[in-house]
Design an enzyme around this catalytic site. Structure first.
Site, mmCIF file in Angstrom:
data_model
loop_
_atom_site.group_PDB
_atom_site.id
_atom_site.type_symbol
_atom_site.label_atom_id
_atom_site.label_comp_id
_atom_site.label_asym_id
_atom_site.label_seq_id
_atom_site.Cartn_x
_atom_site.Cartn_y
_atom_site.Cartn_z
ATOM 1 N N HIS A 250 40.923 57.896 23.769
ATOM 2 C CA HIS A 250 40.993 56.461 23.747
ATOM 3 C C HIS A 250 40.792 56.210 25.315
ATOM 4 C CE1 HIS A 250 45.722 55.451 21.918
ATOM 5 N NE2 HIS A 250 44.829 56.474 23.282
ATOM 6 N N ASP A 251 41.359 56.949 26.174
ATOM 7 C CA ASP A 251 41.950 56.997 27.640
ATOM 8 C C ASP A 251 40.921 57.136 28.596
ATOM 9 O OD1 ASP A 251 44.688 56.841 26.570
ATOM 10 O OD2 ASP A 251 45.088 58.390 26.821
ATOM 11 N N ASN A 297 44.659 47.015 23.923
ATOM 12 C CA ASN A 297 45.381 47.105 24.565
ATOM 13 C C ASN A 297 44.299 48.451 25.468
ATOM 14 O OD1 ASN A 297 47.949 47.398 25.067
ATOM 15 N ND2 ASN A 297 48.123 50.146 24.815
HETATM 16 C C1 LIG Z 1 48.210 58.214 25.077
HETATM 17 S S1 LIG Z 1 49.367 59.396 25.843
HETATM 18 C C2 LIG Z 1 49.182 60.698 24.309
HETATM 19 C C3 LIG Z 1 50.483 61.765 23.989
HETATM 20 C C4 LIG Z 1 50.435 62.343 23.409
HETATM 21 N N1 LIG Z 1 49.181 63.634 22.817
HETATM 22 C C5 LIG Z 1 50.853 61.848 21.442
HETATM 23 O O1 LIG Z 1 49.594 61.308 20.672
HETATM 24 O O2 LIG Z 1 51.815 60.764 21.332
HETATM 25 C C6 LIG Z 1 48.343 60.702 26.913
HETATM 26 C C7 LIG Z 1 48.822 62.272 27.434
HETATM 27 O O3 LIG Z 1 48.432 62.334 27.578
HETATM 28 C C8 LIG Z 1 48.715 63.209 28.796
HETATM 29 N N2 LIG Z 1 47.851 63.418 30.853
HETATM 30 C C9 LIG Z 1 47.763 62.481 30.858
HETATM 31 N N3 LIG Z 1 46.195 63.036 32.276
HETATM 32 C C10 LIG Z 1 46.495 64.403 31.376
HETATM 33 C C11 LIG Z 1 45.684 65.265 32.206
HETATM 34 N N4 LIG Z 1 44.288 65.274 33.829
HETATM 35 N N5 LIG Z 1 45.766 66.532 32.114
HETATM 36 C C12 LIG Z 1 46.851 66.838 30.928
HETATM 37 N N6 LIG Z 1 47.040 65.800 30.027
HETATM 38 C C13 LIG Z 1 46.632 64.751 30.971
HETATM 39 C C14 LIG Z 1 50.131 61.342 29.440
HETATM 40 O O4 LIG Z 1 50.882 62.801 30.392
HETATM 41 C C15 LIG Z 1 50.292 62.178 28.485
HETATM 42 O O5 LIG Z 1 51.328 62.514 27.601
#
Ligand SMILES: C[S@@+](CC[C@H](N)C(=O)[O-])C[C@H]1O[C@@H](n2cnc3c(N)ncnc32)[C@H](O)[C@@H]1O
Length: 340
Positions: A250-251, A297
């Site tokens: 979702h990101d 969001n």
């Molecule tokens: C929205 S959080 C979700 C964290 C976890 N999976 C949860 O459900 O609580 C997104 C996570 O993806 C990690 N992240 C973002 N871009 C990344 C990348 N290119 N490679 C590895 N991790 C990444 C961030 O550091 C963060 O911990």
């Protein structure tokens, strides 16, 4: 004549006009330290006024509002935390949601104040709100404090949802779970607790590693969980027969999602699977409210959005996954399993 018409019920509108005041009341009480100050027991208004260096009349109004919102309760002439506040609003509680509350108060609140422009332009608001440009997670992790609050916020939700996600499907046939973007490791911990033979890898950006180390070390299953720093778009993925993406898809925009899914598919053995933890929008797109609010969001702060099960199914099948099943849970996240 308008006078002859029965007026439509205004209660939804009146409630929504007030809703932000209720949120901000809780955010301010957490931020001022009301619940932490009451963690050792009830206090009078006078005593709290001194502890928090506040204005007595104004603090009294905040406390009365918190009583009405069921976050505080009156005990004689003192105020005390309700069980809900003790569990979720105190810094010392292992179940605390204060990370995401503080992140909502200090970061998200301002991004949401530009929602109209996000809707007009279809893009996140980091640049407009803070003048920050660059990768999304560099914005989330801009300061040591925002990194900590964001990851602890994810952890708070994770503690509520990961046991449901780990139990949504029978995963006993898998041996190594690789949680991509696994943050503090709550999903790996929940899965290892449920499946005693399972080994797990938490893979995340290097900045996330120190907090992950702390939470995993205290989990009781640390001997079965390894931490690997890396970038899932750039680096080779660790080996596993079950990958997990919790609140990752979702990101990102569709192009990046496809790139990541192709990479996972290529790395999986035949029969291996991908477990996705996201809240699923109904096929009719009429709920759940949590998912629809989360999708807005995501608009304010990422490239992504929330999806229906069939939208995930289309993405997963387009890279080769054969069987895709969804499971709704009573928690903030649902589970989807795709098998190679
Ligand atoms: C929205 S959080 C979700 C964290 C976890 N999976 C949860 O459900 O609580 C997104 C996570 O993806 C990690 N992240 C973002 N871009 C990344 C990348 N290119 N490679 C590895 N991790 C990444 C961030 O550091 C963060 O911990």
């Amino acid at each position: 004549m308008a006078d002859d018409l029965t007026p439509a019920d205004p209660s939804v509108v009146l409630d929504l006009m007030e809703a932000f005041r209720r949120s901000k009341t809780m955010f301010a009480a957490v931020s001022l330290g009301v619940f932490d100050t009451l963690a050792d027991g009830p206090q009078t208004l006078q005593s709290l006024t001194a502890s928090l260096a506040a204005n007595e009349d104004a603090l009294g109004r905040l406390l009365d509002a918190c009583v009405c919102l069921q976050l505080l309760e009156r005990q004689g002439d003192a105020y005390g935390n309700t069980p809900t506040a003790t569990a979720y609003l105190c810094q010392q509680s292992p179940q605390r949601l204060t990370g995401y509350i503080n992140f909502s108060n200090t970061v998200m609140w301002q991004l949401w104040s530009n929602l109209e422009d996000a809707v007009r332009e279809g893009t996140h608001r980091w640049q407009q709100t803070y003048g920050w440009d660059g990768p999304i997670f560099a914005s989330f992790f801009k300061t040591e404090e925002s990194l900590h609050e964001f990851l602890m916020g994810m952890n708070g939700y994770g503690l509520i949802s990961s046991p449901h996600v780990a139990g949504a499907f029978n995963l006993s046939g898998y041996h190594r779970l690789v949680d991509l973007g696994g943050a503090t490791g709550h999903l790996a911990i929940a899965a290892c607790r449920r499946y005693p033979h399972l080994q797990a890898t938490v893979f995340d950006l290097p900045d996330a590693m120190p907090l992950a180390r702390t939470t995993i070390d205290g989990s009781g299953v640390a001997d079965r969980i390894q931490l690997v720093p890396g970038d899932f778009f750039q680096d080779e993925l660790p080996e596993g027969d079950l990958y997990a993406l919790g609140r990752i898809l979702h990101d990102w925009n569709e192009k990046k999602i496809i790139r990541l899914l192709e990479k996972i598919y290529a790395r999986l053995p035949e029969g291996g699977a991908l477990l996705i933890a996201e809240k699923l929008i109904t096929e009719e797109r009429d709920g759940p409210r949590w998912a629809l609010m989360q999708s807005l969001n995501m608009l304010t702060c990422t490239e992504g959005k929330e999806r229906t099960l069939s939208e995930y199914e289309d993405l997963l099948k387009s890279v080769g996954f054969s069987r895709v099943s969804g499971c709704r849970t009573p928690s903030p996240l649902d589970a989807t399993l795709a098998v190679k």
